[in-house]
Motif scaffolding. Sequence first.
Motif, PDB file in Angstrom:
ATOM      1  N   ARG A 270      27.094  29.356  41.184  1.00  0.00           N
ATOM      2  CA  ARG A 270      27.603  28.059  40.727  1.00  0.00           C
ATOM      3  C   ARG A 270      26.470  27.067  40.516  1.00  0.00           C
ATOM      4  O   ARG A 270      25.427  27.156  41.155  1.00  0.00           O
ATOM      5  N   LYS A 304      22.414  24.847  29.958  1.00  0.00           N
ATOM      6  CA  LYS A 304      23.479  25.751  29.507  1.00  0.00           C
ATOM      7  C   LYS A 304      22.936  26.735  28.474  1.00  0.00           C
ATOM      8  O   LYS A 304      23.201  27.936  28.538  1.00  0.00           O
ATOM      9  N   LYS A 342      28.637  33.386  34.319  1.00  0.00           N
ATOM     10  CA  LYS A 342      29.365  32.623  35.336  1.00  0.00           C
ATOM     11  C   LYS A 342      28.722  31.231  35.487  1.00  0.00           C
ATOM     12  O   LYS A 342      29.400  30.214  35.608  1.00  0.00           O
ATOM     13  N   GLU A 345      29.640  28.936  32.659  1.00  0.00           N
ATOM     14  CA  GLU A 345      30.982  28.364  32.866  1.00  0.00           C
ATOM     15  C   GLU A 345      30.929  27.212  33.853  1.00  0.00           C
ATOM     16  O   GLU A 345      31.552  26.168  33.655  1.00  0.00           O
ATOM     17  N   SER A 346      30.151  27.407  34.909  1.00  0.00           N
ATOM     18  CA  SER A 346      30.043  26.364  35.934  1.00  0.00           C
ATOM     19  C   SER A 346      29.373  25.108  35.347  1.00  0.00           C
ATOM     20  O   SER A 346      29.779  23.972  35.637  1.00  0.00           O
ATOM     21  N   GLU A 348      29.446  24.261  32.193  1.00  0.00           N
ATOM     22  CA  GLU A 348      30.392  23.647  31.235  1.00  0.00           C
ATOM     23  C   GLU A 348      31.354  22.696  31.939  1.00  0.00           C
ATOM     24  O   GLU A 348      31.660  21.620  31.437  1.00  0.00           O
ATOM     25  N   LYS A 349      31.771  23.101  33.128  1.00  0.00           N
ATOM     26  CA  LYS A 349      32.715  22.255  33.873  1.00  0.00           C
ATOM     27  C   LYS A 349      32.073  20.936  34.302  1.00  0.00           C
ATOM     28  O   LYS A 349      32.755  19.945  34.546  1.00  0.00           O
ATOM     29  N   GLN A 350      30.752  20.932  34.442  1.00  0.00           N
ATOM     30  CA  GLN A 350      30.086  19.736  34.990  1.00  0.00           C
ATOM     31  C   GLN A 350      29.173  19.045  33.967  1.00  0.00           C
ATOM     32  O   GLN A 350      28.460  18.093  34.307  1.00  0.00           O
ATOM     33  N   GLU A 351      29.217  19.537  32.737  1.00  0.00           N
ATOM     34  CA  GLU A 351      28.234  19.078  31.743  1.00  0.00           C
ATOM     35  C   GLU A 351      28.316  17.566  31.500  1.00  0.00           C
ATOM     36  O   GLU A 351      27.284  16.897  31.372  1.00  0.00           O
ATOM     37  N   GLN A 353      29.243  15.164  33.542  1.00  0.00           N
ATOM     38  CA  GLN A 353      28.597  14.414  34.652  1.00  0.00           C
ATOM     39  C   GLN A 353      27.082  14.628  34.645  1.00  0.00           C
ATOM     40  O   GLN A 353      26.321  13.726  34.991  1.00  0.00           O
TER      41      GLN A 353
END
Length: 362
Positions: A270, A304, A342, A345-346, A348-351, A353
């Motif tokens: 992560r 990323k 993986k 993806e992690s 992408e979820k926080q990009e 912020q």
Amino acid sequence: MKLKHDVAAVARQFLIHGEFVSAEPYGSGHINDTYCVVFQQAGVPVRYIFQRINHNVFKTPVALMENIQRVTSHLTAKVADQADATRRVMTLIPARNGLAWRRDVEGNHWRAYLFIEKARTFDAVESVEQAFQAAQAFGQFQKMLTDLPSPRLHDTIPDFHHTPKRFAALEATINANAAGRVKLAGPEIEFALAHKSITSILLDANLPERVTHNDTKFNNVMLDDATGEGICVIDLDTVMPGLALYDFGDMVRTTTSPAKEDERDLSKVRMQFPMFEALVRGYLSTASGFLTIAEKQLLAFSGKLITFENGIRFLTDYLAGDIYFKVHRVGHNLDRCRTQFKLVESIEKQEAQMTKLVEQIG
Ligand code: ADP
Ligand code: GN1
Ligand code: MG
């Protein structure tokens, strides 16, 4: 232990005093063959690093060594006044023929470096302070090379970080299916193909070409045992013209997740926000002065992209039958690909912020 190469014979070809004592494989790099070689000098064992350059990967070893000589000479002059100068820059040991490298009877190219003592590399990050130190050191490395005199360095691997070309290579490898593994990597191929649109973003952004390291993974910086300082940037084979963001991106890839690159338990992989923050602060502490606004705006994205790029490189190599990266088990490259995707993806979820944080700090 029987070694793959006659390192003792090679070692005697370099200008090193004393008697050869031993040679052992060293480190966990994926490309070159690295050995720790010991010589007895005036009654004291002294270590050196010897490396066989992987000429399947680096097709022009002599040009590569010319780059490394120019870069290390430039950096050595920059740190000359600092305490411990020979632990802050890689020092090449000349061969007895006067060159910085030596060919063995099999046609391999070898080089030798002073061993940087009282410091070590880590395959996985252990603290935010380590992340900060690594980023500060890589930023300082880029900064010291901003005034490297011309000519332009050689491209030791052309298009090394050209992500669209990496993507095209993946597509060609899927179509060829030479190792018959396409059916074993369905979800990974699907993930890769779904991300095609991000591949050209950095190249299209019109960013300045700089002298960059291009392989800033966390285990390519040595951290001082006593102080934790990022004391020396190593693994200089890919130092060449590139984008500063390739370097920052690879720090994000290798320094924000607590898991190793080949971890099989993907729940451990992560992007840890505090690590990213430490990277941004560390990197900008040394690089802020020369980066453009456009470069700063793309710092978060670069993590990323480079993680994705490595994912598709591992996937391509898996599908091609493991011909580029060293592997130590069946499916090793596929395992590596999975950690990268993986992590993408992690990120992408926080990009959002992450981008906001860079704006606040930068
Ligand atoms: P690769 O290109 O295969 O990754 P590296 O140049 O990174 O090879 O070297 C592999 C490992 O050897 C490093 O991770 C580091 O631990 C160690 N190493 C390399 N150069 C030195 C040096 N000059 N002093 C001490 N250790 C070194
Ligand atoms: C290789 O040499 P090493 O192990 O530091 C590779 C990098 C990859 C990395 C992935 C010349 O780096 O590009 O990002 O593996 N080096 C080359 O771990 O291809
Ligand atoms: Mg390395």
